[in-house]
Enzyme design. Sequence first.
Site, mmCIF file in Angstrom:
data_model
loop_
_atom_site.group_PDB
_atom_site.id
_atom_site.type_symbol
_atom_site.label_atom_id
_atom_site.label_comp_id
_atom_site.label_asym_id
_atom_site.label_seq_id
_atom_site.Cartn_x
_atom_site.Cartn_y
_atom_site.Cartn_z
ATOM 1 N N GLU A 143 0.709 -1.194 0.021
ATOM 2 C CA GLU A 143 -0.203 -0.042 0.087
ATOM 3 C C GLU A 143 0.864 1.221 0.107
ATOM 4 O O GLU A 143 0.206 2.250 -0.077
ATOM 5 C CB GLU A 143 -0.664 0.018 1.305
ATOM 6 C CG GLU A 143 -2.248 -0.986 1.223
ATOM 7 C CD GLU A 143 -1.655 -2.326 1.794
ATOM 8 O OE1 GLU A 143 -0.456 -2.649 1.699
ATOM 9 O OE2 GLU A 143 -2.636 -3.174 2.235
ATOM 10 N N LYS A 151 -1.131 -10.725 23.591
ATOM 11 C CA LYS A 151 -1.748 -9.909 24.919
ATOM 12 C C LYS A 151 -1.825 -10.955 25.821
ATOM 13 O O LYS A 151 -2.437 -11.687 26.014
ATOM 14 C CB LYS A 151 -2.976 -9.464 24.144
ATOM 15 C CG LYS A 151 -2.990 -8.686 22.982
ATOM 16 C CD LYS A 151 -4.215 -8.181 22.489
ATOM 17 C CE LYS A 151 -4.208 -7.232 21.218
ATOM 18 N NZ LYS A 151 -4.262 -8.028 20.139
HETATM 19 P P1 AMP Z 1 3.742 -6.502 2.091
HETATM 20 O O1 AMP Z 1 2.465 -5.732 1.480
HETATM 21 O O2 AMP Z 1 3.556 -7.804 1.394
HETATM 22 O O3 AMP Z 1 4.974 -5.912 1.233
HETATM 23 O O4 AMP Z 1 3.895 -6.612 3.268
HETATM 24 C C1 AMP Z 1 3.884 -5.289 4.108
HETATM 25 C C2 AMP Z 1 4.238 -5.808 5.631
HETATM 26 O O5 AMP Z 1 5.438 -6.176 5.788
HETATM 27 C C3 AMP Z 1 4.287 -4.554 6.638
HETATM 28 O O6 AMP Z 1 2.908 -4.221 6.906
HETATM 29 C C4 AMP Z 1 4.890 -5.189 7.966
HETATM 30 O O7 AMP Z 1 4.109 -5.705 8.614
HETATM 31 C C5 AMP Z 1 5.938 -6.058 7.103
HETATM 32 N N1 AMP Z 1 7.326 -5.213 6.962
HETATM 33 C C6 AMP Z 1 7.936 -4.766 5.882
HETATM 34 N N2 AMP Z 1 9.178 -4.461 6.253
HETATM 35 C C7 AMP Z 1 9.328 -4.475 7.681
HETATM 36 C C8 AMP Z 1 10.542 -4.212 8.468
HETATM 37 N N3 AMP Z 1 11.497 -3.744 8.075
HETATM 38 N N4 AMP Z 1 10.142 -4.801 9.812
HETATM 39 C C9 AMP Z 1 9.197 -5.372 10.167
HETATM 40 N N5 AMP Z 1 8.161 -5.482 9.484
HETATM 41 C C10 AMP Z 1 8.078 -5.261 7.823
#
Ligand code: AMP
Length: 541
Positions: free
Chosen positions: A328, A435
């Site tokens: 997004e 939680k």
């Molecule tokens: P996507 O839309 O498949 O690219 O996934 C996005 C999600 O990946 C985000 O909302 C996060 O939960 C996770 N994410 C991306 N970068 C990081 C990061 N550096 N550390 C932790 N979670 C991440």
Amino acid sequence: MIASTMQEYPLTITAIMRHGAAVYGDSECVTNTGAGFRRATFREVTANAERLAAALVKLGVRSGDRVATFCWNHQEHLEAYLAVPSMGAVLHTLNIRLFPEQLSHIVNHAEDKIVIVDDNLIPLLARSLADLGGVEKFIVVGDGDAAVLGDRVLRYSEIVAAEEPGFDWPELDERSAATMCYTSGTTGNPKGVVYSHRSSYLHSMAVLSATLMGITEADRVLTIVPMFHVNAWGLPYGAFLSGATLHMPGPFMTPDQLTRFVAAEKSTLASAVPTIWNAILNYGAGADIDLSSLRAGTSGGAAIPESLLKAFDEQYGLRIVQGWGMTETSPLGGMAVPPAEVEQGTPEDLQWRLRSGRVAAGVEMRIVDALGEVLPWDGESVGEIEVRGPWITGSYFRDDAPEKFDNGWLRTGDIGTIDGRGFFQITDRAKDVIKSGGEWISSVELENHLMGHPAVAEAAVIGIPDDRWDERPLAFVVVRAGAAVSAPELAEFLAAKVAKWQVPENWTFVEEIPKTTVGKFDKKPLRARYKDDELKVERLR
Ligand code: AMP
């Protein structure tokens, strides 16, 4: 108000392409073919994009039509990245790792008219074929067998060769759709995000800036992050804007192939998810690899464990900088580039790089608690991260999803903190946070500590129901080959790193942690296995 005197100049992918071809015409796209490296200059890539656009027009592709790709990272995929949006159509990148039902759902939901597919991926696509009646043509990259696709097949090389360069690109509205990508759909059906020309342009400029990746003509960027998911972090367009050479691994994504690419072509920057960095590290333990040409690495998509950053620092002198983003958000929302006063290579430098990111110029971020109150940037208050800005989606394709938005802000579903200098730390996904007795335990933090134990190859932690505390952590551990470790030993190891009440009392040892389509730990099957009573759980208390 008085009007400005500035020109109304549309920010388009066509402008990105023209700039790359005119100013950096000699920069290259280098593709691993398995047998060697295939090279094309940006000038040649652009000429092919012009031919491809001409061929697509002949196939009836009109403004706004969706042209999908089902491809690895390579030159032809780059040509489609440039041609399809520039001709006014919409490039829809399909994730090759989706389940067949999800794939056909997405193709039909987006109403893809044409699918450009790699010959070596035809067997994957064919699993959905019965439900792809709406696709008019499959354009196959490569000359492998395509019989299973029937009489809708055309060959990429033939249709491009049949055209002349010099396509007359249309004038486009910068707000019109350029590319689209569906979320990876770990909860519910995937949702479509449609990027505009303007958002792609601004995001690419940001990616190049030194506050994010600092890419220049001197770089050779090994694009391990897939072009089939969120525009490969903006690297393809970023390369055309900056003149950086693109290194494309094609289907050759194993650590031996990737490290050979770096050594042979002297890549200066490599971008990958933590699971790939981990695979490279493990491979390097038993092989002679040369990463000395890399000036930096970037990691994102999931939290990178401290042990991994440290190992690359110490063993290869390779600084990996972490970034955060999501489908997004185009995807980059921030990179954890340490503050100016921090000296590179110090332990402090590593701690800064463990932050998820520092808010990118162009992105506004805030954290909000369960009652909707905006929390302070104090590095301690924990809430859901919300963002807004010119490359953040404001809705989904044919799906309003009001629950995903909060008065013009995107609710990311990520839980975390922000400090007084805009460094943010993701502590969990909202659905993964544990939680326990009114307090929150970060599953990510426990996992990262566990993966820092020398006997642990992988670890994932989920919350399981508990009569007294509502939820308590259950740790899934994959022991490294040849190593041995017990649950009490790991609990003791953790007790030195986190508050005692956060240490899991439930442990289970497994062969592997399942991964999502984009290589992240997939906790859904782990929860199901626990619910279905399929696990041997050791309880310490
Ligand atoms: P996507 O839309 O498949 O690219 O996934 C996005 C999600 O990946 C985000 O909302 C996060 O939960 C996770 N994410 C991306 N970068 C990081 C990061 N550096 N550390 C932790 N979670 C991440």
